[in-house]
Design a protein around this motif. Structure first.
Motif, PDB file in Angstrom:
ATOM      1  N   ALA A 180      31.900 -30.597  26.518  1.00 45.72           N
ATOM      2  CA  ALA A 180      32.487 -31.679  25.728  1.00 45.72           C
ATOM      3  C   ALA A 180      34.007 -31.608  25.756  1.00 45.72           C
ATOM      4  N   ALA A 181      34.554 -30.394  25.672  1.00 47.64           N
ATOM      5  CA  ALA A 181      36.001 -30.222  25.712  1.00 47.64           C
ATOM      6  C   ALA A 181      36.564 -30.657  27.057  1.00 47.64           C
ATOM      7  N   ALA A 182      35.859 -30.338  28.149  1.00 40.01           N
ATOM      8  CA  ALA A 182      36.322 -30.729  29.476  1.00 40.01           C
ATOM      9  C   ALA A 182      36.374 -32.252  29.605  1.00 40.01           C
ATOM     10  N   GLY A 183      35.431 -32.937  28.983  1.00 40.63           N
ATOM     11  CA  GLY A 183      35.442 -34.390  29.005  1.00 40.63           C
ATOM     12  C   GLY A 183      36.520 -34.995  28.134  1.00 40.63           C
ATOM     13  N   LEU A 184      36.938 -34.234  27.130  1.00 46.91           N
ATOM     14  CA  LEU A 184      37.941 -34.725  26.178  1.00 46.91           C
ATOM     15  C   LEU A 184      39.367 -34.522  26.668  1.00 46.91           C
ATOM     16  N   LEU A 185      39.604 -33.443  27.427  1.00 44.01           N
ATOM     17  CA  LEU A 185      40.971 -33.044  27.784  1.00 44.01           C
ATOM     18  C   LEU A 185      41.296 -33.469  29.213  1.00 44.01           C
ATOM     19  N   PRO A 186      42.081 -34.518  29.406  1.00 43.77           N
ATOM     20  CA  PRO A 186      42.414 -34.971  30.760  1.00 43.77           C
ATOM     21  C   PRO A 186      43.133 -33.869  31.540  1.00 43.77           C
ATOM     22  N   GLY A 187      42.677 -33.620  32.754  1.00 45.53           N
ATOM     23  CA  GLY A 187      43.332 -32.632  33.599  1.00 45.53           C
ATOM     24  C   GLY A 187      42.835 -31.217  33.414  1.00 45.53           C
ATOM     25  N   ALA A 188      42.075 -30.949  32.355  1.00 42.52           N
ATOM     26  CA  ALA A 188      41.558 -29.598  32.133  1.00 42.52           C
ATOM     27  C   ALA A 188      40.400 -29.334  33.081  1.00 42.52           C
ATOM     28  N   ARG A 189      40.282 -28.092  33.558  1.00 41.95           N
ATOM     29  CA  ARG A 189      39.164 -27.688  34.407  1.00 41.95           C
ATOM     30  C   ARG A 189      38.292 -26.696  33.651  1.00 41.95           C
ATOM     31  N   LEU A 190      37.002 -26.824  33.844  1.00 42.90           N
ATOM     32  CA  LEU A 190      36.029 -25.916  33.238  1.00 42.90           C
ATOM     33  C   LEU A 190      35.453 -25.008  34.316  1.00 42.90           C
ATOM     34  N   VAL A 191      35.511 -23.697  34.073  1.00 45.50           N
ATOM     35  CA  VAL A 191      34.893 -22.714  34.957  1.00 45.50           C
ATOM     36  C   VAL A 191      33.827 -21.980  34.155  1.00 45.50           C
ATOM     37  N   VAL A 192      32.622 -21.923  34.699  1.00 43.99           N
ATOM     38  CA  VAL A 192      31.488 -21.303  34.025  1.00 43.99           C
ATOM     39  C   VAL A 192      31.145 -19.997  34.726  1.00 43.99           C
ATOM     40  N   LEU A 193      31.046 -18.926  33.951  1.00 43.29           N
ATOM     41  CA  LEU A 193      30.681 -17.615  34.477  1.00 43.29           C
ATOM     42  C   LEU A 193      29.249 -17.300  34.060  1.00 43.29           C
ATOM     43  N   GLN A 194      28.386 -17.164  35.052  1.00 44.06           N
ATOM     44  CA  GLN A 194      26.985 -16.855  34.786  1.00 44.06           C
ATOM     45  C   GLN A 194      26.849 -15.401  34.323  1.00 44.06           C
ATOM     46  N   LYS A 195      25.727 -15.107  33.672  1.00 40.33           N
ATOM     47  CA  LYS A 195      25.431 -13.770  33.155  1.00 40.33           C
ATOM     48  C   LYS A 195      26.555 -13.251  32.268  1.00 40.33           C
ATOM     49  N   ALA A 196      27.102 -14.150  31.463  1.00 45.05           N
ATOM     50  CA  ALA A 196      28.111 -13.800  30.459  1.00 45.05           C
ATOM     51  C   ALA A 196      27.839 -14.634  29.223  1.00 45.05           C
ATOM     52  N   ALA A 197      28.110 -14.050  28.055  1.00 53.73           N
ATOM     53  CA  ALA A 197      27.914 -14.765  26.800  1.00 53.73           C
ATOM     54  C   ALA A 197      29.284 -15.159  26.228  1.00 53.73           C
ATOM     55  N   HIS A 198      29.594 -14.693  25.022  1.00 52.33           N
ATOM     56  CA  HIS A 198      30.796 -15.162  24.330  1.00 52.33           C
ATOM     57  C   HIS A 198      32.051 -14.372  24.717  1.00 52.33           C
ATOM     58  N   THR A 199      31.888 -13.310  25.487  1.00 49.69           N
ATOM     59  CA  THR A 199      33.035 -12.467  25.841  1.00 49.69           C
ATOM     60  C   THR A 199      33.177 -12.365  27.355  1.00 49.69           C
ATOM     61  N   SER A 200      33.235 -13.502  28.031  1.00 49.98           N
ATOM     62  CA  SER A 200      33.284 -13.504  29.498  1.00 49.98           C
ATOM     63  C   SER A 200      34.493 -12.746  30.035  1.00 49.98           C
ATOM     64  N   TYR A 201      35.584 -12.745  29.295  1.00 48.34           N
ATOM     65  CA  TYR A 201      36.797 -12.022  29.709  1.00 48.34           C
ATOM     66  C   TYR A 201      36.558 -10.510  29.762  1.00 48.34           C
ATOM     67  N   TYR A 202      35.586 -10.034  28.994  1.00 49.44           N
ATOM     68  CA  TYR A 202      35.241  -8.609  28.951  1.00 49.44           C
ATOM     69  C   TYR A 202      34.035  -8.309  29.840  1.00 49.44           C
ATOM     70  N   GLU A 203      33.034  -9.156  29.759  1.00 44.60           N
ATOM     71  CA  GLU A 203      31.794  -8.924  30.492  1.00 44.60           C
ATOM     72  C   GLU A 203      31.971  -9.086  31.995  1.00 44.60           C
ATOM     73  N   ARG A 204      32.713 -10.103  32.385  1.00 49.13           N
ATOM     74  CA  ARG A 204      32.941 -10.378  33.805  1.00 49.13           C
ATOM     75  C   ARG A 204      34.443 -10.391  34.062  1.00 49.13           C
ATOM     76  N   ALA A 205      35.073  -9.289  33.705  1.00 46.29           N
ATOM     77  CA  ALA A 205      36.532  -9.216  33.726  1.00 46.29           C
ATOM     78  C   ALA A 205      37.105  -9.454  35.120  1.00 46.29           C
ATOM     79  N   ASP A 206      36.491  -8.919  36.158  1.00 43.73           N
ATOM     80  CA  ASP A 206      37.035  -9.092  37.503  1.00 43.73           C
ATOM     81  C   ASP A 206      37.106 -10.564  37.878  1.00 43.73           C
TER      82      ASP A 206
END
Length: 283
Positions: A231-257
């Motif tokens: 929904a945020a990606a649709g709301l914010l012009p120019g914003a890009r959404l990147v989805v990391l699989q096998k990660a929950a709310h802490t993708s920066y920690y879980e899939r840090a690389d």
């Protein structure tokens, strides 16, 4: 990477910093978190030529806790500005997760001249959460029992192997230190009653055509579901959404690389270059 205390006005915080030159990146944690949530990101971003700072929000980690602190998005937005002043950072890329994402987005709307880019990971504050979700977050903030902490970490981290005994013990002790109960009660009450009053998605949308904005979401996020990121990606012009699989709310920690690689590509203006299993680029 170094860690040290810092007093800002009458409030103490803890800073973790890596790199002493280059464009600044400031990392803002979420509810119940702290600066060291970013330990898997700081050195990598610094090695790429950035000055990178994380800090404890009031009421969290090793920052001041107890009655009288302004534990709200407007209060934390002001504290972020005061932190930038104290660190002599005129302009930065600001990265926030969960409630920290709401703080970052709110700060960008209030002070666009001080922001060179916005990165939001599993962020609140872009669209309303609704009463039910706010109530769950409030209940979580107020449940810092050992089982409550263990259960929260199991929800926000997809891979159970990352939720070690040491991780749970440390989280429990820090979040039950002197004054923490009062601060979490204040923050929980704000989230339950007023968080959606401070939603900034529409306001941020006025900036994003020109302000580089990246949305990074864990596909298994149950706290702020991927549908919110979409929904945020649709709301914010120019914003890009990147989805990391096998990660929950802490993708920066879980899939840090992968998180770090995507973030660095974004900062270099070449988002999409990093190719890896489970990294999905959305329009």
């Amino acid at each position: 990477m170094i860690s040290y205390p810092l007093r800002i006005s009458t409030v103490d915080t803890r800073v973790i910093e890596a790199g002493n030159a280059g464009p600044a990146i400031v990392l803002v944690h979420g509810t119940g978190g702290r600066a060291d949530r970013w330990v898997r990101n700081l050195d990598v971003l610094a090695a790429a030529g950035h000055r990178v700072c994380a800090f404890d929000l009031p009421g969290h980690g090793f920052a001041s806790k107890g009655p009288g602190l302004d534990c709200s998005v407007p209060g934390y937005r002001k504290f972020l500005g005061d932190f930038l002043d104290a660190m002599k950072i005129d302009k930065a890329v600001i990265v926030g997760t969960s409630l920290g994402g709401h703080v970052v987005a709110s700060f960008a709307c209030a002070h666009p001249d001080r922001v060179s880019g916005v990165v939001l990971s599993g962020s609140m504050g872009l669209v309303p959460l609704g009463a039910e979700a706010r109530g769950r977050v409030e209940a979580g903030a107020n449940n810092q029992s050992y089982e409550g902490v263990k259960g929260k970490l199991a929800r926000v981290i997809f891979d159970p192997a990352l939720v070690t005994q040491d991780f749970v013990d440390e989280e429990f002790r820090i979040n039950n230190s002197a004054g923490a109960k009062e601060s979490f009660a204040t923050l929980g009450r704000y989230i339950g009653q007023k968080l959606d009053d401070d939603v900034v998605g529409d306001e941020l949308a006025k900036l994003t055509p020109a302000l580089p904005t990246l949305l990074l979401w864990g596909a298994e996020d149950k706290t702020v579901p991927l549908s919110v990121g979409e929904a945020a990606a649709g709301l914010l012009p120019g914003a890009r959404l990147v989805v990391l699989q096998k990660a929950a709310h802490t993708s920066y920690y879980e899939r840090a690389d992968d998180f770090n690689a995507v973030l660095l590509d974004f900062l270099a203006g070449r988002l999409g270059q990093h190719k890896a299993d489970g990294v999905e680029y959305r329009a």
